[in-house]
Design an enzyme around this catalytic site. Structure first.
Site, short mmCIF file in Angstrom:
data_model
loop_
_atom_site.label_atom_id
_atom_site.label_comp_id
_atom_site.label_asym_id
_atom_site.label_seq_id
_atom_site.Cartn_x
_atom_site.Cartn_y
_atom_site.Cartn_z
N ASP A 48 1.10 -1.16 0.34
CA ASP A 48 -0.17 -0.02 -0.10
C ASP A 48 1.54 1.45 -0.13
O ASP A 48 1.84 1.23 0.66
CB ASP A 48 -1.08 -0.29 1.41
CG ASP A 48 -1.27 1.25 1.61
OD1 ASP A 48 -2.55 1.49 0.46
OD2 ASP A 48 -1.51 2.46 1.95
N TYR B 250 2.78 10.04 -0.39
CA TYR B 250 4.62 9.66 0.78
C TYR B 250 5.19 9.75 0.04
O TYR B 250 5.67 9.37 -1.68
CB TYR B 250 3.56 7.70 0.47
CG TYR B 250 2.66 7.68 1.73
CD1 TYR B 250 2.31 8.60 2.07
CD2 TYR B 250 1.94 6.41 2.20
CE1 TYR B 250 0.83 8.45 2.79
CE2 TYR B 250 1.10 6.10 2.31
CZ TYR B 250 0.46 6.75 2.50
OH TYR B 250 -0.36 6.46 3.71
N GLN C 151 -10.40 1.71 3.36
CA GLN C 151 -9.74 1.78 4.36
C GLN C 151 -9.23 2.39 5.78
O GLN C 151 -10.05 3.51 5.51
CB GLN C 151 -8.07 2.12 3.46
CG GLN C 151 -6.48 2.00 4.70
CD GLN C 151 -5.39 2.04 3.82
OE1 GLN C 151 -4.50 2.92 3.89
NE2 GLN C 151 -5.16 1.86 2.69
N TYR D 235 -5.19 0.62 8.42
CA TYR D 235 -3.65 1.43 8.72
C TYR D 235 -3.47 1.69 10.17
O TYR D 235 -3.78 1.10 10.86
CB TYR D 235 -3.76 2.41 7.86
CG TYR D 235 -4.56 3.88 8.17
CD1 TYR D 235 -4.07 4.48 9.26
CD2 TYR D 235 -5.41 4.00 7.16
CE1 TYR D 235 -4.82 5.89 9.05
CE2 TYR D 235 -6.13 5.05 7.64
CZ TYR D 235 -5.62 6.51 8.38
OH TYR D 235 -6.55 7.49 9.13
N LEU E 183 -0.39 -0.65 13.83
CA LEU E 183 0.86 -1.07 15.13
C LEU E 183 0.80 0.44 15.77
O LEU E 183 1.90 0.92 16.74
CB LEU E 183 2.39 -1.40 14.74
CG LEU E 183 2.62 -2.68 13.93
CD1 LEU E 183 4.20 -3.27 13.89
CD2 LEU E 183 2.08 -3.83 15.17
P1 NAP Z 1 2.78 1.22 11.96
O1 NAP Z 1 2.59 0.71 10.75
O2 NAP Z 1 1.32 1.38 12.68
O3 NAP Z 1 3.62 1.62 12.54
C1 NAP Z 1 4.80 1.57 11.56
C2 NAP Z 1 5.90 1.86 12.66
O4 NAP Z 1 6.03 0.59 13.23
C3 NAP Z 1 6.99 1.88 12.41
O5 NAP Z 1 8.34 2.51 13.09
C4 NAP Z 1 7.92 0.18 12.40
O6 NAP Z 1 9.56 0.54 12.37
C5 NAP Z 1 7.43 -0.15 13.80
N1 NAP Z 1 7.40 -1.52 13.16
C6 NAP Z 1 7.15 -2.07 12.57
N2 NAP Z 1 6.66 -3.51 12.45
C7 NAP Z 1 7.13 -4.13 13.97
C8 NAP Z 1 7.49 -4.99 14.30
N3 NAP Z 1 6.89 -6.26 14.28
N4 NAP Z 1 7.95 -4.55 16.49
C9 NAP Z 1 7.62 -3.69 16.27
N5 NAP Z 1 7.59 -1.78 15.70
C10 NAP Z 1 7.38 -2.84 14.33
O7 NAP Z 1 2.43 2.76 10.88
P2 NAP Z 1 2.08 3.64 9.78
O8 NAP Z 1 3.10 3.35 8.89
O9 NAP Z 1 1.12 4.73 9.90
O10 NAP Z 1 0.44 2.06 8.60
C11 NAP Z 1 0.98 1.06 8.28
C12 NAP Z 1 0.63 1.92 7.45
O11 NAP Z 1 -0.59 1.95 6.77
C13 NAP Z 1 1.40 3.22 6.08
O12 NAP Z 1 2.59 2.95 6.09
C14 NAP Z 1 0.29 3.69 4.43
O13 NAP Z 1 0.74 2.31 3.67
C15 NAP Z 1 -1.28 2.72 5.77
N6 NAP Z 1 -1.85 4.19 6.53
C16 NAP Z 1 -2.50 4.89 5.71
C17 NAP Z 1 -3.09 6.09 5.86
C18 NAP Z 1 -4.53 6.59 5.22
O14 NAP Z 1 -4.91 7.62 5.41
N7 NAP Z 1 -5.15 5.69 4.16
C19 NAP Z 1 -2.88 6.65 7.13
C20 NAP Z 1 -1.56 6.13 7.79
C21 NAP Z 1 -0.72 5.16 7.03
P3 NAP Z 1 10.76 0.58 11.34
O15 NAP Z 1 9.80 1.06 9.98
O16 NAP Z 1 11.90 1.15 11.83
O17 NAP Z 1 10.98 -1.66 11.18
#
Ligand code: NAP
Length: 375
Positions: A53, A58, A169, A197, A200
């Site tokens: 995704d 981004y 989403q 989304y 974590l």
């Molecule tokens: P997330 O996936 O909840 O958290 C990412 C963070 O968690 C990073 O700092 C990562 O560190 C860490 N992490 C990953 N796996 C881990 C594990 N097994 N143990 C401990 N820490 C871990 O946050 P997010 O990036 O906000 O959300 C995920 C995706 O959702 C986004 O990348 C995007 O594609 C989507 N999103 C969409 C929207 C929307 O409006 N539609 C908004 C926000 C996000 P490292 O990178 O250092 O490994």
């Protein structure tokens, strides 16, 4: 039996996907870690996380370029999803945005194209008509939406008629579980994928230290990590696909295997009970609108600034206010408590800066703001 794939509208989707916010930069391009980030995505694909995704916003497009690089030579193995930004929802802009995304990724189609956020200033039927046109042209296989409320989703379904909406989403993690009430069951009933989304909670796993401790205790007993328990808990509800973003190798490996062993019902019930966070209602004057630490977003500190939309946000707080009144719904604002209090403020505004003002404008400051308090 482990849940390795999700079957939706004749597509098989990996049970855990990969998020790309921050890959290639947050909201401006950062090319300093390209090779490492491409490698991380490839490692995730190798381990079975084949749903990816990303979004045009981004890294100001650089995320899509890196995703394109990561899937080169194995395009057919992956399900590529991107998103169009709310300021590009007019038909002409949307068609251009999609072309640009395809060009940056160097692919001829996207598996899924999503409207990133609603924009009440652009007629929804015109946007959806353009999405359907892209589908007919073969540039996208499926269409999806992100950050829409249930009344808006029902409207979308009506407008689309016989064209199926593939996915919805929304934020879903142990801190923010609002989607469980209506949207996830609605997706299940309508044969749509629900894409969770920030599963974590952007790396916090869950918003408070107390809850983190409880989750760690469960993880310790099960011999896995708190993040794996969190992802497994969210995935236990069908049709939820989680899309953690991970760049560290150990995180990628953990995430890929998070759902290998389903959590027993008593453990699901325990997490449900012990890690629940309730939405609170707070008078808006208790919330201090502080600048975003990343400096990515302009912040209004006064209601007059928000009303006048001085920074030219699209949609504006006023646009969103009308939508809030229509749907009587808002995704809760994030706040953090202020120790000691300051000028009557009890919380700092942590996330949802435009939505906060939209709520205040919608009800002339007379209704308390729904918030989630994070420590
Ligand atoms: P997330 O996936 O909840 O958290 C990412 C963070 O968690 C990073 O700092 C990562 O560190 C860490 N992490 C990953 N796996 C881990 C594990 N097994 N143990 C401990 N820490 C871990 O946050 P997010 O990036 O906000 O959300 C995920 C995706 O959702 C986004 O990348 C995007 O594609 C989507 N999103 C969409 C929207 C929307 O409006 N539609 C908004 C926000 C996000 P490292 O990178 O250092 O490994």
């Amino acid at each position: 039996m482990s849940r390795t794939a999700i079957s939706i509208q004749n597509e098989s989707i990996s049970c855990i996907g990969q998020g790309c916010m921050g890959v290639g930069g947050r909201f401006s391009a950062d090319t300093s870690r390209d090779a490492e980030q491409v490698h991380a995505l490839q490692q995730g694909i190798e381990l079975g996380m084949t749903f990816i995704d990303t979004a045009e916003v981004y890294g100001a497009g650089h995320s899509e370029e890196l995703v394109g690089r990561a899937v080169r030579g194995r395009r057919d193995e992956v399900c590529l999803a991107s998103k169009v930004s709310p300021e590009h929802l007019s038909p002409v802009d949307l068609m251009t945005s999609c072309e640009e995304s395809l060009r940056r990724m160097r692919v001829d189609h996207l598996n899924l194209y999503q409207i990133h956020w609603p924009n009440p200033a652009v007629p929804l039927d015109e946007t959806l008509e353009a999405m359907v046109r892209l589908r007919e042209q073969g540039k996208i296989r499926h269409l999806g939406v992100s950050n829409f409320s249930l009344p808006e989703l029902k409207r979308i379904q009506c407008i689309l008629g016989s064209v199926p909406l593939f996915s919805v989403q929304a934020e879903y993690n142990l801190f923010e579980r609002g989607a469980e009430e209506e949207i996830i069951p609605w997706c299940a009933r309508n044969g749509m994928l629900f894409i969770a989304y920030s599963p974590l909670d952007q790396g916090r796993v869950v918003g408070s230290a107390v809850l983190r401790k409880r989750l760690s205790a469960v993880a310790g007993r099960l011999g896995c990590t708190p993040s794996q328990v969190a992802l497994n808990f969210l995935s236990s509800r069908e049709p939820v696909l989680t899309i953690p973003k991970a760049l560290r190798s150990n995180h990628i490996r953990e995430n890929a295997t998070a759902c290998d062993i389903p959590l027993p019902a008593p453990v699901l019930e325990e997490i449900d009970r012990e890690c629940r966070v309730e939405t609170e209602l707070v008078p808006w004057r208790h919330i201090r609108p502080v600048p975003d630490k990343t400096g990515d977003h302009a912040v209004y500190t006064l209601i007059e600034e928000a009303r006048a939309n001085l920074a030219g946000h699209s949609p504006s707080a006023q646009d969103l206010a009308m939508e809030i009144v229509r749907n009587d719904h808002i995704k809760p604002i994030r706040v953090t408590p202020i120790t000691g209090g300051d000028g009557g403020f009890r919380y700092d505004l942590a996330e949802g800066r435009i939505r906060f003002w939209a709520w205040v404008l919608a009800f002339d400051g007379e209704r308390d703001v729904p918030v989630l308090v994070r420590d």
